[in-house]
Scaffold this active site. Structure first.
Site, PDB file in Angstrom:
ATOM      1  N   ALA A 136       0.871  -1.183   0.000  1.00  0.00           N
ATOM      2  CA  ALA A 136       0.000   0.000   0.000  1.00  0.00           C
ATOM      3  C   ALA A 136       0.903   1.227   0.000  1.00  0.00           C
ATOM      4  O   ALA A 136       1.171   1.834   1.037  1.00  0.00           O
ATOM      5  CB  ALA A 136      -0.916  -0.017   1.210  1.00  0.00           C
ATOM      6  N   VAL A 137       1.425   1.549  -1.180  1.00  0.00           N
ATOM      7  CA  VAL A 137       2.381   2.644  -1.314  1.00  0.00           C
ATOM      8  C   VAL A 137       1.656   3.853  -1.888  1.00  0.00           C
ATOM      9  O   VAL A 137       0.840   3.732  -2.803  1.00  0.00           O
ATOM     10  CB  VAL A 137       3.560   2.220  -2.228  1.00  0.00           C
ATOM     11  CG1 VAL A 137       4.540   3.369  -2.409  1.00  0.00           C
ATOM     12  CG2 VAL A 137       4.259   1.004  -1.648  1.00  0.00           C
ATOM     13  N   LYS A 191      -0.907   6.709  -2.508  1.00  0.00           N
ATOM     14  CA  LYS A 191      -2.352   6.853  -2.280  1.00  0.00           C
ATOM     15  C   LYS A 191      -3.071   5.503  -2.162  1.00  0.00           C
ATOM     16  O   LYS A 191      -4.233   5.453  -1.765  1.00  0.00           O
ATOM     17  CB  LYS A 191      -2.972   7.663  -3.410  1.00  0.00           C
ATOM     18  CG  LYS A 191      -2.535   9.119  -3.379  1.00  0.00           C
ATOM     19  CD  LYS A 191      -3.184   9.914  -4.481  1.00  0.00           C
ATOM     20  CE  LYS A 191      -2.659  11.341  -4.493  1.00  0.00           C
ATOM     21  NZ  LYS A 191      -2.917  11.997  -5.783  1.00  0.00           N
ATOM     22  N   TYR A 192      -2.386   4.423  -2.513  1.00  0.00           N
ATOM     23  CA  TYR A 192      -3.037   3.109  -2.406  1.00  0.00           C
ATOM     24  C   TYR A 192      -3.337   2.734  -0.963  1.00  0.00           C
ATOM     25  O   TYR A 192      -4.037   1.753  -0.705  1.00  0.00           O
ATOM     26  CB  TYR A 192      -2.181   2.028  -3.069  1.00  0.00           C
ATOM     27  CG  TYR A 192      -2.371   1.951  -4.574  1.00  0.00           C
ATOM     28  CD1 TYR A 192      -2.114   3.046  -5.377  1.00  0.00           C
ATOM     29  CD2 TYR A 192      -2.814   0.783  -5.189  1.00  0.00           C
ATOM     30  CE1 TYR A 192      -2.291   2.975  -6.759  1.00  0.00           C
ATOM     31  CE2 TYR A 192      -2.989   0.696  -6.555  1.00  0.00           C
ATOM     32  CZ  TYR A 192      -2.725   1.796  -7.336  1.00  0.00           C
ATOM     33  OH  TYR A 192      -2.907   1.721  -8.692  1.00  0.00           O
ATOM     34  N   GLY A 250      -9.960 -11.335 -17.074  1.00  0.00           N
ATOM     35  CA  GLY A 250     -10.188 -10.628 -18.333  1.00  0.00           C
ATOM     36  C   GLY A 250      -9.933 -11.440 -19.592  1.00  0.00           C
ATOM     37  O   GLY A 250     -10.318 -11.027 -20.686  1.00  0.00           O
ATOM     38  N   TYR A 251      -9.290 -12.606 -19.467  1.00  0.00           N
ATOM     39  CA  TYR A 251      -8.814 -13.285 -20.676  1.00  0.00           C
ATOM     40  C   TYR A 251      -9.153 -14.769 -20.744  1.00  0.00           C
ATOM     41  O   TYR A 251      -8.724 -15.453 -21.654  1.00  0.00           O
ATOM     42  CB  TYR A 251      -7.284 -13.133 -20.787  1.00  0.00           C
ATOM     43  CG  TYR A 251      -6.836 -11.698 -20.776  1.00  0.00           C
ATOM     44  CD1 TYR A 251      -6.850 -10.947 -21.947  1.00  0.00           C
ATOM     45  CD2 TYR A 251      -6.428 -11.080 -19.593  1.00  0.00           C
ATOM     46  CE1 TYR A 251      -6.461  -9.621 -21.946  1.00  0.00           C
ATOM     47  CE2 TYR A 251      -6.041  -9.747 -19.585  1.00  0.00           C
ATOM     48  CZ  TYR A 251      -6.064  -9.029 -20.753  1.00  0.00           C
ATOM     49  OH  TYR A 251      -5.684  -7.714 -20.753  1.00  0.00           O
ATOM     50  N   GLU A 299       3.767  -9.074 -13.738  1.00  0.00           N
ATOM     51  CA  GLU A 299       2.751 -10.003 -14.247  1.00  0.00           C
ATOM     52  C   GLU A 299       3.268 -10.754 -15.467  1.00  0.00           C
ATOM     53  O   GLU A 299       3.005 -11.948 -15.634  1.00  0.00           O
ATOM     54  CB  GLU A 299       1.461  -9.248 -14.578  1.00  0.00           C
ATOM     55  CG  GLU A 299       0.310 -10.151 -14.955  1.00  0.00           C
ATOM     56  CD  GLU A 299      -1.004  -9.387 -15.044  1.00  0.00           C
ATOM     57  OE1 GLU A 299      -1.777  -9.408 -14.071  1.00  0.00           O
ATOM     58  OE2 GLU A 299      -1.238  -8.738 -16.092  1.00  0.00           O
TER      59      GLU A 299
HETATM   60  N1  UDP Z   1       0.760  -0.295  -5.711  1.00  0.00           N
HETATM   61  C1  UDP Z   1       0.894   0.632  -4.676  1.00  0.00           C
HETATM   62  N2  UDP Z   1       1.016   1.953  -4.983  1.00  0.00           N
HETATM   63  C2  UDP Z   1       0.977   2.413  -6.263  1.00  0.00           C
HETATM   64  C3  UDP Z   1       0.826   1.481  -7.301  1.00  0.00           C
HETATM   65  C4  UDP Z   1       0.707   0.127  -6.994  1.00  0.00           C
HETATM   66  O1  UDP Z   1       0.921   0.248  -3.513  1.00  0.00           O
HETATM   67  O2  UDP Z   1       1.080   3.642  -6.457  1.00  0.00           O
HETATM   68  C5  UDP Z   1       0.660  -1.731  -5.373  1.00  0.00           C
HETATM   69  C6  UDP Z   1      -0.715  -2.074  -4.808  1.00  0.00           C
HETATM   70  O3  UDP Z   1      -0.614  -3.162  -3.918  1.00  0.00           O
HETATM   71  C7  UDP Z   1      -1.446  -2.501  -6.061  1.00  0.00           C
HETATM   72  C8  UDP Z   1      -0.360  -3.274  -6.803  1.00  0.00           C
HETATM   73  O4  UDP Z   1       0.841  -2.522  -6.533  1.00  0.00           O
HETATM   74  O5  UDP Z   1      -2.584  -3.279  -5.755  1.00  0.00           O
HETATM   75  C9  UDP Z   1      -0.558  -3.406  -8.318  1.00  0.00           C
HETATM   76  O6  UDP Z   1      -0.881  -2.179  -8.920  1.00  0.00           O
HETATM   77  P1  UDP Z   1      -2.333  -1.881  -9.492  1.00  0.00           P
HETATM   78  O7  UDP Z   1      -3.347  -2.448  -8.569  1.00  0.00           O
HETATM   79  O8  UDP Z   1      -2.439  -0.406  -9.785  1.00  0.00           O
HETATM   80  O9  UDP Z   1      -2.336  -2.687 -10.850  1.00  0.00           O
HETATM   81  P2  UDP Z   1      -3.657  -3.205 -11.599  1.00  0.00           P
HETATM   82  O10 UDP Z   1      -4.359  -4.166 -10.685  1.00  0.00           O
HETATM   83  O11 UDP Z   1      -4.498  -1.999 -11.890  1.00  0.00           O
HETATM   84  O12 UDP Z   1      -3.110  -3.866 -12.834  1.00  0.00           O
END
Ligand code: UDP
Ligand code: MN
Length: 307
Positions: free
Chosen positions: A76-77, A79-80, A189-190, A257
């Site tokens: 949780a970095v 704003k997450y 999604g796929y 991923e």
């Molecule tokens: N994350 C975070 N801060 C950020 C971007 C990502 O903490 O600014 C972490 C967070 O745990 C997030 C994960 O990295 O769930 C993956 O990024 P994100 O969920 O944005 O990817 P998506 O699911 O949209 O592909």
């Protein structure tokens, strides 16, 4: 009776020797009748977990006897951090309820970690990490931090680990049915698409490259896990490949991923979780999805990600 008594010291892995308690009663299993709208085994004979393919009572009683413990990591970095409260509160309601669970939160805002009441045997552990200007970097660093966490803290303390996206929440049971050596989740999604449409890394110069005609499924980076040593091997390999790519100025299409998908092509998961285990809130539920267990919340990318 042979095998009635088991020397726990000889059974090295909690994944081996599934021993049910005496006196357990449950509906008779069948190899003739069951769900016919989905496939519940891969061509390398790993189970694919869907609602209706397992009995949680049998599984929970087997793993309760083993007194297993599970770690979960969540980042949780920046704003997450806003997603963390919901994630943690719903995990208390649905994630391995009744088992020993340690949730490791990696954040640059330790003071903003919400107070969440944890049940007995469950613990929240906060680790500080630096903030980051690029979101790709945060995602990339996860594998390294997971590798280090396993080496420095979890070894000898924990049996299984799951690594989960924070921008998501639990809606129903995620439990012992998900345990296995190497556990991957099918991306929502796929899963109905031809493999040539999967967003694998397609440049041969990347270590995440998958050629046309390769790849089993498209797995998500937002949830994976398994036995500690299996996940350690995965994290170490993906991190190294990511770094070696970076030295040559290449970043795989979907960062970790992509590397995870490349890893799982060679190192087949021993258990595959259906998209019930990572749905997306914006997606209408397809008919084969009887239960959404965990799902990504709707977020405004421009608002939450660093630019
Ligand atoms: N994350 C975070 N801060 C950020 C971007 C990502 O903490 O600014 C972490 C967070 O745990 C997030 C994960 O990295 O769930 C993956 O990024 P994100 O969920 O944005 O990817 P998506 O699911 O949209 O592909
Ligand atoms: Mn996410």
């Amino acid at each position: 009776m042979l095998c009635r008594f088991v020397d726990e010291n000889l059974i090295g892995s909690p994944d081996l020797h599934l021993m049910a308690p005496d006196g357990l009663k449950y509906p008779q299993p069948s190899i003739m009748y069951g769900r016919t709208d989905i496939v519940s085994v891969t061509p390398w004979l790993a189970p694919v977990v869907w609602e209706g393919t397992f009995n949680p009572v049998i599984l929970d009683s087997i793993y309760q006897k083993k007194n297993i413990s599970i770690a979960a990591t969540v980042f949780a970095v920046g704003k997450y951090i806003m997603f963390l409260k919901n994630f943690l509160e719903t995990a208390e309601q649905h994630f391995f309820v009744g088992f020993r669970v340690n949730v490791y939160v990696f954040t640059d805002r330790p003071k903003e970690v919400p107070e969440v009441k944890m049940a007995a045997g469950r613990e929240l552990i906060v680790r500080s990490v630096p903030s980051s200007k690029r979101w790709q970097e945060i995602s990339a660093r996860r594998m390294e931090l997971i590798q280090t966490l396993i080496e420095e803290t979890l070894l000898n303390n924990v049996d299984y680990i799951f690594c989960l996206d924070v921008d998501s929440k639990f809606h129903s049971r995620w439990g012992t049915e998900s345990l296995g050596g190497l556990v991957a989740v099918i991306h929502p999604g796929y899963y109905q698409d031809n493999r040539d449409k999967f967003p694998y890394e397609r440049r041969p110069s990347s270590r995440a490259y998958l050629a046309p005609g390769e790849g089993d499924f498209y797995y998500c980076g937002g949830a994976f896990g398994g036995l500690l040593m299996e996940v350690h091997q995965l994290a170490k390999t993906c991190h190294k490949n990511f770094e070696d790519d970076a030295k040559e100025n290449i970043e795989a299409a979907w960062q970790e991923e992509s590397h995870l998908n490349r890893y799982m092509w060679t190192n087949k998961p021993s258990k595959v979780l259906s998209p019930e285990y990572l749905w997306q809130d914006f997606k209408p539920r397809n008919p084969e999805i009887h239960t959404v267990r965990f799902s990504g919340v709707i977020k405004n990318y421009a608002e939450v990600r660093p630019h």
